[in-house]
Design a protein around this motif. Structure first.
Motif, PDB file in Angstrom:
ATOM      1  N   ILE A 132      -0.204  31.286  27.361  1.00 36.82           N
ATOM      2  CA  ILE A 132      -0.217  32.155  28.538  1.00 36.82           C
ATOM      3  C   ILE A 132       1.193  32.269  29.110  1.00 36.82           C
ATOM      4  O   ILE A 132       1.629  33.357  29.514  1.00 36.82           O
ATOM      5  N   ALA A 133       1.937  31.161  29.125  1.00 34.45           N
ATOM      6  CA  ALA A 133       3.325  31.199  29.597  1.00 34.45           C
ATOM      7  C   ALA A 133       4.177  32.083  28.699  1.00 34.45           C
ATOM      8  O   ALA A 133       5.012  32.863  29.182  1.00 34.45           O
ATOM      9  N   ASN A 134       3.974  31.991  27.383  1.00 34.46           N
ATOM     10  CA  ASN A 134       4.730  32.836  26.457  1.00 34.46           C
ATOM     11  C   ASN A 134       4.454  34.314  26.710  1.00 34.46           C
ATOM     12  O   ASN A 134       5.374  35.147  26.679  1.00 34.46           O
ATOM     13  N   ILE A 135       3.183  34.645  26.948  1.00 31.90           N
ATOM     14  CA  ILE A 135       2.821  36.038  27.225  1.00 31.90           C
ATOM     15  C   ILE A 135       3.481  36.512  28.513  1.00 31.90           C
ATOM     16  O   ILE A 135       4.069  37.607  28.569  1.00 31.90           O
ATOM     17  N   ALA A 136       3.390  35.707  29.563  1.00 35.05           N
ATOM     18  CA  ALA A 136       3.997  36.091  30.846  1.00 35.05           C
ATOM     19  C   ALA A 136       5.495  36.316  30.696  1.00 35.05           C
ATOM     20  O   ALA A 136       6.041  37.343  31.126  1.00 35.05           O
ATOM     21  N   HIS A 137       6.168  35.381  30.056  1.00 34.31           N
ATOM     22  CA  HIS A 137       7.626  35.456  29.959  1.00 34.31           C
ATOM     23  C   HIS A 137       8.092  36.582  29.033  1.00 34.31           C
ATOM     24  O   HIS A 137       9.159  37.165  29.261  1.00 34.31           O
ATOM     25  N   ALA A 139       7.192  38.350  33.474  1.00 33.71           N
ATOM     26  CA  ALA A 139       6.406  37.801  34.582  1.00 33.71           C
ATOM     27  C   ALA A 139       6.603  36.290  34.667  1.00 33.71           C
ATOM     28  O   ALA A 139       7.102  35.653  33.746  1.00 33.71           O
ATOM     29  N   LYS A 140       6.209  35.730  35.792  1.00 32.46           N
ATOM     30  CA  LYS A 140       6.208  34.283  35.979  1.00 32.46           C
ATOM     31  C   LYS A 140       4.764  33.781  35.963  1.00 32.46           C
ATOM     32  O   LYS A 140       3.823  34.525  36.236  1.00 32.46           O
ATOM     33  N   LEU A 141       4.603  32.492  35.668  1.00 29.20           N
ATOM     34  CA  LEU A 141       3.273  31.890  35.592  1.00 29.20           C
ATOM     35  C   LEU A 141       3.146  30.764  36.616  1.00 29.20           C
ATOM     36  O   LEU A 141       3.994  29.878  36.698  1.00 29.20           O
ATOM     37  N   SER A 142       2.042  30.820  37.375  1.00 27.98           N
ATOM     38  CA  SER A 142       1.709  29.776  38.338  1.00 27.98           C
ATOM     39  C   SER A 142       0.400  29.121  37.915  1.00 27.98           C
ATOM     40  O   SER A 142      -0.579  29.814  37.623  1.00 27.98           O
ATOM     41  N   VAL A 143       0.365  27.784  37.892  1.00 31.31           N
ATOM     42  CA  VAL A 143      -0.824  27.050  37.452  1.00 31.31           C
ATOM     43  C   VAL A 143      -1.149  25.953  38.465  1.00 31.31           C
ATOM     44  O   VAL A 143      -0.330  25.060  38.711  1.00 31.31           O
ATOM     45  N   ASP A 144      -2.340  26.034  39.045  1.00 34.53           N
ATOM     46  CA  ASP A 144      -2.826  25.011  39.970  1.00 34.53           C
ATOM     47  C   ASP A 144      -3.549  23.935  39.167  1.00 34.53           C
ATOM     48  O   ASP A 144      -4.532  24.214  38.481  1.00 34.53           O
ATOM     49  N   ASN A 145      -3.076  22.699  39.244  1.00 37.69           N
ATOM     50  CA  ASN A 145      -3.644  21.598  38.468  1.00 37.69           C
ATOM     51  C   ASN A 145      -4.417  20.604  39.324  1.00 37.69           C
ATOM     52  O   ASN A 145      -4.649  19.461  38.924  1.00 37.69           O
ATOM     53  N   SER A 146      -4.854  21.029  40.517  1.00 35.95           N
ATOM     54  CA  SER A 146      -5.439  20.099  41.487  1.00 35.95           C
ATOM     55  C   SER A 146      -6.703  19.414  40.987  1.00 35.95           C
ATOM     56  O   SER A 146      -7.028  18.295  41.422  1.00 35.95           O
ATOM     57  N   ILE A 147      -7.448  20.047  40.069  1.00 32.81           N
ATOM     58  CA  ILE A 147      -8.703  19.481  39.585  1.00 32.81           C
ATOM     59  C   ILE A 147      -8.499  18.130  38.901  1.00 32.81           C
ATOM     60  O   ILE A 147      -9.383  17.275  38.905  1.00 32.81           O
ATOM     61  N   VAL A 148      -7.320  17.904  38.319  1.00 27.82           N
ATOM     62  CA  VAL A 148      -7.051  16.616  37.669  1.00 27.82           C
ATOM     63  C   VAL A 148      -5.792  15.939  38.202  1.00 27.82           C
ATOM     64  O   VAL A 148      -5.536  14.778  37.874  1.00 27.82           O
ATOM     65  N   PRO A 155       1.537  21.184  34.333  1.00 26.41           N
ATOM     66  CA  PRO A 155       1.743  22.499  33.706  1.00 26.41           C
ATOM     67  C   PRO A 155       3.202  22.859  33.477  1.00 26.41           C
ATOM     68  O   PRO A 155       3.496  23.699  32.617  1.00 26.41           O
ATOM     69  N   ILE A 156       4.110  22.251  34.230  1.00 29.07           N
ATOM     70  CA  ILE A 156       5.535  22.533  34.032  1.00 29.07           C
ATOM     71  C   ILE A 156       5.941  22.248  32.592  1.00 29.07           C
ATOM     72  O   ILE A 156       6.723  22.998  31.984  1.00 29.07           O
ATOM     73  N   LEU A 157       5.390  21.191  32.006  1.00 29.42           N
ATOM     74  CA  LEU A 157       5.744  20.811  30.638  1.00 29.42           C
ATOM     75  C   LEU A 157       5.227  21.804  29.611  1.00 29.42           C
ATOM     76  O   LEU A 157       5.705  21.826  28.471  1.00 29.42           O
ATOM     77  N   ASP A 158       4.251  22.625  29.989  1.00 32.12           N
ATOM     78  CA  ASP A 158       3.713  23.647  29.086  1.00 32.12           C
ATOM     79  C   ASP A 158       4.275  25.038  29.363  1.00 32.12           C
ATOM     80  O   ASP A 158       3.801  26.020  28.801  1.00 32.12           O
ATOM     81  N   GLY A 159       5.268  25.124  30.250  1.00 30.53           N
ATOM     82  CA  GLY A 159       5.938  26.399  30.461  1.00 30.53           C
ATOM     83  C   GLY A 159       5.648  27.102  31.769  1.00 30.53           C
ATOM     84  O   GLY A 159       6.184  28.193  32.008  1.00 30.53           O
ATOM     85  N   GLU A 186     -12.863  24.223  33.077  1.00 30.13           N
ATOM     86  CA  GLU A 186     -12.380  24.839  31.845  1.00 30.13           C
ATOM     87  C   GLU A 186     -10.871  24.635  31.702  1.00 30.13           C
ATOM     88  O   GLU A 186     -10.116  24.853  32.646  1.00 30.13           O
ATOM     89  N   TRP A 187     -10.448  24.260  30.499  1.00 29.22           N
ATOM     90  CA  TRP A 187      -9.028  24.172  30.175  1.00 29.22           C
ATOM     91  C   TRP A 187      -8.557  25.483  29.541  1.00 29.22           C
ATOM     92  O   TRP A 187      -9.344  26.191  28.906  1.00 29.22           O
ATOM     93  N   TYR A 188      -7.265  25.784  29.697  1.00 32.97           N
ATOM     94  CA  TYR A 188      -6.688  27.008  29.149  1.00 32.97           C
ATOM     95  C   TYR A 188      -5.432  26.682  28.342  1.00 32.97           C
ATOM     96  O   TYR A 188      -4.808  25.631  28.543  1.00 32.97           O
ATOM     97  N   ASN A 189      -5.078  27.588  27.473  1.00 35.86           N
ATOM     98  CA  ASN A 189      -3.893  27.412  26.635  1.00 35.86           C
ATOM     99  C   ASN A 189      -2.665  27.870  27.430  1.00 35.86           C
ATOM    100  O   ASN A 189      -2.202  29.002  27.307  1.00 35.86           O
ATOM    101  N   ILE A 190      -2.165  26.969  28.248  1.00 37.61           N
ATOM    102  CA  ILE A 190      -1.074  27.329  29.161  1.00 37.61           C
ATOM    103  C   ILE A 190       0.204  27.687  28.405  1.00 37.61           C
ATOM    104  O   ILE A 190       0.950  28.588  28.819  1.00 37.61           O
ATOM    105  N   LYS A 191       0.474  27.028  27.290  1.00 39.22           N
ATOM    106  CA  LYS A 191       1.681  27.349  26.530  1.00 39.22           C
ATOM    107  C   LYS A 191       1.677  28.808  26.083  1.00 39.22           C
ATOM    108  O   LYS A 191       2.686  29.520  26.222  1.00 39.22           O
TER     109      LYS A 191
END
Length: 333
Positions: free
Chosen positions: A135-140, A144-153, A160-164, A128-133
């Motif tokens: 989610i990052a806006n909500i965290a910030h 809060a800070k946002l951590s995203v594991d991208n190992s699946i791809v 994910p750094i480019l999306d915040g 499943e993909w998520y709207n990281i941009k």
């Protein structure tokens, strides 16, 4: 042979102002490691990359670095099993499980729970993909800070750094190294990491014991050079088999890129045996290698969404041969 004391100690005699001061001890910094971390920082468009021994080591290093005992962390409901189990085992933090697809509910939760960190996989183990941009806006918005594991791809397909995202723990044991012979990972920092409780970050990470030897560094370098070729081939195979399964009306999950396809089934172990019998799939709890892998669902107790499944990871073999093997294992015409 004359012994020169100047070459036998960690720091040159001219003190910390020496240009060689950063290369002090192989567990902390040595030229090959530093060069690789700086190269990866450019790839991720990040301020700091820390090479570690595995993806889980990257995740647990992040927890030790950024969180203090009693802090709140919100995790995705279908987070990688071992990450969930580790958080439960250490019992240091207030853990809240949420659905990161429901952004309105997530925003209310972040506003009231006041977490220090949000963490999820994107894509998830269920592809499943998520709207990281967003989610990052909500965290910030709520500190809060946002951590995203991208190992699946891997970073080849998604950064994910480019999306915040503030942090990216990634397993390099999978696609990046890609040959099933190296355990490694990386923790990526969007911004330069600050000292931890007054301890310099380089010392904090060294004292934690993150040990990456030169052979691991070489294998990561080797993997980066061939990553694109390998991923393009495995993705082409996965997309071909994805279309075949759609045509056969076989329910499955695919993120649309990279090598993994998840197929729900009643008896994962029995289904795995059928794939192994085709001689095209190796049974392993892994993915992203040059050879094709079959993995049954594991640790179902760690997932809020209960689902029995097998995961196929396609390697560099001929895609027609792999498609025939999938058909044979699933009993398709």
């Amino acid at each position: 042979m004359n012994f020169n004391i100047n070459t036998a100690i960690a720091y040159p005699l001219d003190g910390y102002n020496s240009p060689h001061q950063r290369f002090t001890y192989q567990r902390k910094e040595y030229p090959q490691l530093v060069n690789l971390e700086e190269k990866l920082a450019e790839i991720y468009k990040a301020q700091k990359v820390l090479i570690v021994n595995s993806g889980m080591e990257a995740f647990t290093t992040l927890l030790d670095y950024y969180l203090d005992n009693g802090d709140t962390i919100i995790i995705n409901r279908n987070l990688y099993a071992e990450a969930q189990l580790w958080l439960r085992a250490i019992k240091r933090y207030d853990i809240i499980m949420a659905d990161f697809h429901d952004l309105d509910a997530l925003k209310k939760l972040v506003q009231t729970a006041k977490p220090k960190l949000l963490h999820l996989d994107c894509p998830s183990m269920k592809q499943e993909w998520y709207n990281i941009k967003e989610i990052a806006n909500i965290a910030h918005e709520y500190g809060a800070k946002l951590s995203v594991d991208n190992s699946i791809v891997s970073f080849y397909y998604y950064n994910p750094i480019l999306d915040g995202a503030d942090f990216v723990p990634e397993s390099y044991s999978k696609y990046v190294c890609g040959h099933g012979d190296t355990m490694a990972g990386a923790l990526i920092f969007k911004d330069a990491p600050a000292p931890k409780n007054g301890v310099a970050t380089v010392d904090f990470f060294e004292w934690r014991g993150r040990c990456v030897n030169p052979l691991q560094v070489y294998n990561i370098e080797r993997g980066i050079e061939t990553l694109g070729v390998r991923l393009q081939k495995s993705t082409d195979t996965a997309k071909y088999i994805h279309k075949m399964l759609l045509d056969k009306k076989i329910h499955h999950l695919y993120a649309g890129t990279a090598a993994n396809i998840v197929i729900p089934c009643e008896n994962p172990l029995k289904t795995m045996e059928k794939f192994v019998n085709t001689k095209m799939f190796t049974p392993l709890s892994a993915y992203g290698a040059t050879f094709s892998i079959i993995t049954p669902s594991r640790r179902a107790d760690s997932y809020q969404d209960d689902m029995n499944y097998i995961r196929l990871s396609f390697g560099m073999e001929d895609k027609m041969a792999l498609a025939s093997a999938v058909k044979a294992a699933l009993g398709l015409n």
